[in-house]
Design a protein around this motif. Structure first.
Motif, PDB file in Angstrom:
ATOM      1  N   LEU A 171       0.827  -1.200   0.000  1.00 30.41           N
ATOM      2  CA  LEU A 171       0.000   0.000   0.000  1.00 30.41           C
ATOM      3  C   LEU A 171       0.865   1.256   0.000  1.00 30.41           C
ATOM      4  CD1 LEU A 171      -2.861   1.108   0.097  1.00 30.41           C
ATOM      5  CD2 LEU A 171      -2.737   1.034   2.579  1.00 30.41           C
ATOM      6  N   ASP A 172       1.963   1.244   0.730  1.00 32.90           N
ATOM      7  CA  ASP A 172       2.888   2.382   0.731  1.00 32.90           C
ATOM      8  C   ASP A 172       3.496   2.596  -0.647  1.00 32.90           C
ATOM      9  OD1 ASP A 172       2.457   2.920   3.403  1.00 32.90           O
ATOM     10  OD2 ASP A 172       4.230   1.812   4.091  1.00 32.90           O
ATOM     11  N   VAL A 173       3.901   1.524  -1.294  1.00 34.93           N
ATOM     12  CA  VAL A 173       4.487   1.633  -2.633  1.00 34.93           C
ATOM     13  C   VAL A 173       3.452   2.139  -3.627  1.00 34.93           C
ATOM     14  CG1 VAL A 173       5.476   0.306  -4.542  1.00 34.93           C
ATOM     15  CG2 VAL A 173       6.253  -0.102  -2.210  1.00 34.93           C
ATOM     16  N   PHE A 174       2.230   1.637  -3.529  1.00 33.90           N
ATOM     17  CA  PHE A 174       1.157   2.061  -4.426  1.00 33.90           C
ATOM     18  C   PHE A 174       0.857   3.544  -4.243  1.00 33.90           C
ATOM     19  CE2 PHE A 174      -3.400   2.662  -5.306  1.00 33.90           C
ATOM     20  CZ  PHE A 174      -3.408   2.324  -6.641  1.00 33.90           C
ATOM     21  N   SER A 175       0.735   3.992  -3.007  1.00 33.31           N
ATOM     22  CA  SER A 175       0.436   5.407  -2.768  1.00 33.31           C
ATOM     23  C   SER A 175       1.592   6.304  -3.229  1.00 33.31           C
ATOM     24  CB  SER A 175       0.103   5.653  -1.302  1.00 33.31           C
ATOM     25  OG  SER A 175       1.218   5.386  -0.488  1.00 33.31           O
ATOM     26  N   ASP A 176       2.825   5.859  -3.043  1.00 34.42           N
ATOM     27  CA  ASP A 176       3.969   6.629  -3.541  1.00 34.42           C
ATOM     28  C   ASP A 176       3.927   6.757  -5.062  1.00 34.42           C
ATOM     29  OD1 ASP A 176       4.901   6.952  -0.983  1.00 34.42           O
ATOM     30  OD2 ASP A 176       6.468   5.426  -1.146  1.00 34.42           O
ATOM     31  N   ALA A 177       3.549   5.682  -5.739  1.00 29.99           N
ATOM     32  CA  ALA A 177       3.470   5.712  -7.202  1.00 29.99           C
ATOM     33  C   ALA A 177       2.373   6.666  -7.669  1.00 29.99           C
ATOM     34  CB  ALA A 177       3.214   4.313  -7.742  1.00 29.99           C
ATOM     35  N   ILE A 178       1.234   6.642  -7.011  1.00 34.22           N
ATOM     36  CA  ILE A 178       0.130   7.539  -7.376  1.00 34.22           C
ATOM     37  C   ILE A 178       0.541   8.991  -7.181  1.00 34.22           C
ATOM     38  CG2 ILE A 178      -2.213   8.268  -6.777  1.00 34.22           C
ATOM     39  CD1 ILE A 178      -2.098   5.665  -8.335  1.00 34.22           C
ATOM     40  N   ILE A 179       1.193   9.284  -6.075  1.00 35.91           N
ATOM     41  CA  ILE A 179       1.648  10.647  -5.807  1.00 35.91           C
ATOM     42  C   ILE A 179       2.671  11.087  -6.854  1.00 35.91           C
ATOM     43  CG2 ILE A 179       2.936  12.074  -4.172  1.00 35.91           C
ATOM     44  CD1 ILE A 179       1.523  10.483  -1.936  1.00 35.91           C
ATOM     45  N   ALA A 180       3.574  10.196  -7.238  1.00 38.52           N
ATOM     46  CA  ALA A 180       4.571  10.527  -8.254  1.00 38.52           C
ATOM     47  C   ALA A 180       3.913  10.832  -9.598  1.00 38.52           C
ATOM     48  CB  ALA A 180       5.573   9.390  -8.404  1.00 38.52           C
ATOM     49  N   ILE A 181       2.910  10.067  -9.966  1.00 37.58           N
ATOM     50  CA  ILE A 181       2.193  10.307 -11.217  1.00 37.58           C
ATOM     51  C   ILE A 181       1.472  11.643 -11.173  1.00 37.58           C
ATOM     52  CG2 ILE A 181       0.260   9.517 -12.644  1.00 37.58           C
ATOM     53  CD1 ILE A 181       1.155   6.628 -11.896  1.00 37.58           C
ATOM     54  N   LEU A 182       0.810  11.940 -10.069  1.00 41.27           N
ATOM     55  CA  LEU A 182       0.097  13.204  -9.941  1.00 41.27           C
ATOM     56  C   LEU A 182       1.040  14.399 -10.012  1.00 41.27           C
ATOM     57  CD1 LEU A 182      -2.531  12.333  -7.196  1.00 41.27           C
ATOM     58  CD2 LEU A 182      -2.923  12.686  -9.627  1.00 41.27           C
ATOM     59  N   ILE A 183       2.177  14.307  -9.348  1.00 45.27           N
ATOM     60  CA  ILE A 183       3.148  15.401  -9.386  1.00 45.27           C
ATOM     61  C   ILE A 183       3.685  15.594 -10.802  1.00 45.27           C
ATOM     62  CG2 ILE A 183       5.446  16.088  -8.610  1.00 45.27           C
ATOM     63  CD1 ILE A 183       4.735  14.889  -5.888  1.00 45.27           C
ATOM     64  N   GLN A 226      -8.968  17.621 -26.239  1.00 42.02           N
ATOM     65  CA  GLN A 226      -7.589  18.047 -26.472  1.00 42.02           C
ATOM     66  C   GLN A 226      -6.735  17.810 -25.223  1.00 42.02           C
ATOM     67  OE1 GLN A 226      -7.196  22.182 -27.337  1.00 42.02           O
ATOM     68  NE2 GLN A 226      -5.043  22.021 -27.916  1.00 42.02           N
ATOM     69  N   LEU A 227      -7.313  18.069 -24.058  1.00 41.67           N
ATOM     70  CA  LEU A 227      -6.587  17.856 -22.806  1.00 41.67           C
ATOM     71  C   LEU A 227      -6.251  16.380 -22.618  1.00 41.67           C
ATOM     72  CD1 LEU A 227      -5.496  18.955 -20.105  1.00 41.67           C
ATOM     73  CD2 LEU A 227      -7.778  18.573 -19.165  1.00 41.67           C
ATOM     74  N   PHE A 228      -7.212  15.490 -22.834  1.00 43.29           N
ATOM     75  CA  PHE A 228      -6.966  14.052 -22.677  1.00 43.29           C
ATOM     76  C   PHE A 228      -5.955  13.550 -23.705  1.00 43.29           C
ATOM     77  CE2 PHE A 228     -11.447  13.636 -20.762  1.00 43.29           C
ATOM     78  CZ  PHE A 228     -10.954  13.930 -19.507  1.00 43.29           C
ATOM     79  N   HIS A 229      -6.007  14.093 -24.898  1.00 48.40           N
ATOM     80  CA  HIS A 229      -5.049  13.710 -25.936  1.00 48.40           C
ATOM     81  C   HIS A 229      -3.626  14.119 -25.513  1.00 48.40           C
ATOM     82  CE1 HIS A 229      -3.246  12.698 -29.647  1.00 48.40           C
ATOM     83  NE2 HIS A 229      -3.247  13.898 -30.186  1.00 48.40           N
ATOM     84  N   ALA A 230      -3.495  15.301 -24.905  1.00 50.27           N
ATOM     85  CA  ALA A 230      -2.195  15.776 -24.462  1.00 50.27           C
ATOM     86  C   ALA A 230      -1.629  14.918 -23.319  1.00 50.27           C
ATOM     87  CB  ALA A 230      -2.293  17.232 -24.016  1.00 50.27           C
ATOM     88  N   VAL A 231      -2.513  14.444 -22.444  1.00 53.08           N
ATOM     89  CA  VAL A 231      -2.083  13.598 -21.339  1.00 53.08           C
ATOM     90  C   VAL A 231      -1.724  12.207 -21.845  1.00 53.08           C
ATOM     91  CG1 VAL A 231      -2.810  12.545 -19.155  1.00 53.08           C
ATOM     92  CG2 VAL A 231      -3.386  14.905 -19.630  1.00 53.08           C
TER      93      VAL A 231
END
Length: 48
Positions: free
Chosen positions: A9-21, A41-46
């Motif tokens: 769970l710690d690894v998963f939450s760290d990964a989610i935070i890294a993606i968001l940042i 256009q926004l979704f295409h850019a992401v």
């Protein structure tokens, strides 16, 4: 068993935070037409 689950769970939450940042620091082209955002256009850019 609880320790392993907590570690995952710690690894998963760290990964989610890294993606968001990462998404937050990207310069995404957002086109505003009138009062609405052009989400396609926004979704295409992401890359979704």
């Amino acid at each position: 068993m609880k320790e392993k689950l907590k570690e995952r769970l710690d690894v998963f939450s760290d990964a989610i935070i890294a993606i968001l940042i990462t998404i937050m620091v990207l310069e995404l082209p957002v086109e505003i037409q009138g009062q609405s955002v052009h989400y396609a256009q926004l979704f295409h850019a992401v890359g979704i």
